[in-house]
Design a protein around this motif. Structure first.
Motif, PDB file in Angstrom:
ATOM      1  N   TYR A 147       9.121 -27.822  69.131  1.00 27.47           N
ATOM      2  CA  TYR A 147       8.839 -28.823  70.168  1.00 27.47           C
ATOM      3  C   TYR A 147       9.817 -28.612  71.311  1.00 27.47           C
ATOM      4  N   ASN A 183       8.617 -41.477  68.229  1.00 29.49           N
ATOM      5  CA  ASN A 183       9.471 -40.285  68.144  1.00 29.49           C
ATOM      6  C   ASN A 183      10.860 -40.747  67.740  1.00 29.49           C
ATOM      7  N   ASN A 228      13.616 -38.823  67.113  1.00 33.11           N
ATOM      8  CA  ASN A 228      14.724 -37.873  67.285  1.00 33.11           C
ATOM      9  C   ASN A 228      15.977 -38.633  67.738  1.00 33.11           C
ATOM     10  N   LEU A 262       4.199 -28.843  72.023  1.00 30.47           N
ATOM     11  CA  LEU A 262       4.432 -28.034  70.819  1.00 30.47           C
ATOM     12  C   LEU A 262       4.145 -26.587  71.214  1.00 30.47           C
ATOM     13  N   GLU A 280       2.467 -29.714  61.675  1.00 25.77           N
ATOM     14  CA  GLU A 280       3.379 -30.032  62.784  1.00 25.77           C
ATOM     15  C   GLU A 280       2.797 -31.111  63.688  1.00 25.77           C
ATOM     16  N   CYS A 311       3.765 -37.004  67.141  1.00 25.76           N
ATOM     17  CA  CYS A 311       3.511 -35.626  66.695  1.00 25.76           C
ATOM     18  C   CYS A 311       4.611 -35.255  65.718  1.00 25.76           C
ATOM     19  N   MET A 312       5.836 -35.001  66.228  1.00 25.39           N
ATOM     20  CA  MET A 312       6.921 -34.709  65.287  1.00 25.39           C
ATOM     21  C   MET A 312       7.124 -35.859  64.301  1.00 25.39           C
ATOM     22  N   SER A 313       6.985 -37.104  64.776  1.00 27.65           N
ATOM     23  CA  SER A 313       7.260 -38.227  63.859  1.00 27.65           C
ATOM     24  C   SER A 313       6.197 -38.336  62.774  1.00 27.65           C
ATOM     25  N   ALA A 318       4.827 -35.437  61.496  1.00 23.49           N
ATOM     26  CA  ALA A 318       4.750 -34.100  60.897  1.00 23.49           C
ATOM     27  C   ALA A 318       4.987 -34.184  59.393  1.00 23.49           C
ATOM     28  N   ARG A 371       9.184 -28.758  58.676  1.00 30.42           N
ATOM     29  CA  ARG A 371       9.137 -29.424  59.996  1.00 30.42           C
ATOM     30  C   ARG A 371       9.895 -28.619  61.055  1.00 30.42           C
ATOM     31  N   GLU A 377      13.495 -28.800  67.327  1.00 34.45           N
ATOM     32  CA  GLU A 377      13.207 -29.404  68.641  1.00 34.45           C
ATOM     33  C   GLU A 377      14.298 -29.019  69.641  1.00 34.45           C
TER      34      GLU A 377
END
Ligand code: LLP
Length: 421
Positions: A32, A64, A66, A289, A313, A378-380, A382, A390, A393
């Motif tokens: 990402y 998200n 992150n 992505l 992903e 998306c990432m959250s 995955a 995973r 980023e």
């Protein structure tokens, strides 16, 4: 303005960085890539829209999670919206002021509610049993909890049924005809509960602000009713849900300003503090992505671009049939034929697609291909299905440099779950 732009030479750039160059320097796996300045711009758009109102921008962490992104959002002045004890712990870790955080959910468990009570987080009451649990948590924590009633306004958000939440058969919130029961129950617990406001959340990917307006009209009427019974409540929380331009057609979609302007007078007329809970509209458009093409194949009448990224992903296309824009990061050779492709991953599921029927120049193996608007959900969402670990980023900083903001998961991370058993 968009942080990912195709220049005339046919290369995709993110804030002045060629995405191809980033691909060439990082690990050879899907990743990402975010624009930090775009996150800032998205928050500023909300802040400017909210000028003149008392408000909290509660960033919906589920979109998200992150940690670096959370810290950045916190520094920009956001509060946070949480749906689990772990999200609350992460918010605290990222330095969010708990008194600017809201704990939502239809199945909040006692242990998490106790933490919320200890920390002074706003808690939304979702049901009869939820109210009982909040009372129990207040007693255990020895603290009175600031609560809002999550009222289901029964407004159709006109979105995919999986992301509609404020209609009458939804599992979320209380039915408005039960309002009096909840008001009596709050009155019966003056030591444990302080009713401070009313909340609603209609759904996600909403692209018409009238829908928010309709709900806000209903909500201020409920607030009038609640105040008439002697409750001094002064928070209106209208949830999140503003959609974004996933189709990249240049269509004019409502902005944060349009959203806030449609409720501004209602909020001012009742002298309310406004809480909003945006997730997608703060973070989705800040990220792609980035994938590599493994190869191209044709079966029957279908052409496929097979990439290394997948539903593991990024699951939104598979789960909701969601459209996310796809393009190649570098110019293709002039003789590359333009065809219609399904863009698919390597996962053993026919649901594993990132895009259907996309017109693309036939890419060569190794070519970079991005899925746009991948910053939210998306990432959250995955997974490690098929043991696709995973992805890492990165973000482009204000000065244009690229930094890693999350390590990629590895096979060893997976083995760790079995150590010592
Ligand atoms: N507040 C509450 C109570 C919510 O349930 C949600 C999202 C939000 C705020 C943030 O909504 P946003 O501004 O991000 O639309 N996984 C789906 C989206 C699920 C949204 C769930 N609730 C997707 O990928 O489209």
């Amino acid at each position: 303005w968009h942080c990912f732009t195709k220049s005339e030479d046919g290369y995709l750039y993110c804030e002045g960085n060629k995405v191809q160059d980033v691909m060439d320097t990082v690990e050879k796996r899907p990743f990402y890539l975010y624009s930090k300045p775009q996150i800032t711009r998205n928050v500023e758009a909300y802040k400017e829209a909210l000028e003149g109102l008392n408000s909290i921008i509660g960033y919906a962490i589920k979109a998200n999670n992150n940690l670096k992104i959370l810290e950045h959002l916190r520094k920009l002045g956001c509060g946070a919206v949480l749906v689990s004890g772990n999200e609350l712990k992460l918010a605290l870790h990222a330095g969010f002021d708990p008194t600017r955080c809201v704990f939502n959910g239809n199945g909040k468990i006692l242990e998490d509610l106790v933490l919320a009570a200890q920390e002074g987080v706003f808690v939304n009451i979702d049901s009869e049993f939820d109210l009982e649990n909040i009372v129990a948590a207040a007693r255990i924590a020895g603290k009175k909890v600031n609560v809002l009633l999550r009222i289901n306004p029964d407004v159709d958000p006109q979105v995919h049924p999986y992301v509609a939440t404020g209609n009458k058969n939804s599992k979320f919130g209380i039915r408005n005809e039960k309002l009096q029961w909840f008001l009596d129950a709050v009155k019966a617990h003056p030591q444990e509960l302080k009713l401070v406001g009313a909340h609603c959340h209609l759904g996600s990917t909403i692209t018409k602000v009238d829908i928010f307006r309709d709900a806000a009209v209903l909500m201020v009427n409920y607030i009038d009713e609640i105040r008439a019974q002697g409750f001094e409540i002064d928070y209106l929380n209208i949830g999140g849900g503003l959609g974004i331009d996933y189709y990249h057609t240049g269509a004019v979609l409502p902005t944060p300003r349009d959203l806030i302007d449609t409720v501004r007078e209602l909020v001012l007329s009742r002298n309310l503090n406004l809480i909003i809970e945006p997730g997608r509209s703060l973070i989705a458009n800040t990220c792609c992505l980035v994938n590599r093409v493994t190869g191209v194949k044709t079966n029957g009448t279908k052409n496929f671009v097979v990439i290394d990224g997948s539903m593991a992903e990024l699951i939104r296309p598979s789960l909701y049939g969601a459209y996310q824009h796809i393009e190649l990061v570098s110019p293709s050779s002039p003789d590359a034929e333009i065809s219609t492709f399904d863009v698919v991953g390597p996962v053993c599921e026919s649901a594993d697609f990132l895009g259907k029927d996309r017109e693309l120049p036939t890419p060569t193996s190794g070519a970079g291909l991005v899925v746009h608007d991948a910053g939210a959900y998306c990432m959250s969402m995955a997974s490690t299905y098929n043991l696709k670990m995973r992805p890492p980023e990165y973000w482009v900083e204000e000065d244009g440099s690229v930094s890693q903001i999350r390590l990629g998961e590895t096979f060893d991370d997976h083995l760790r779950f079995f150590e010592g058993l």
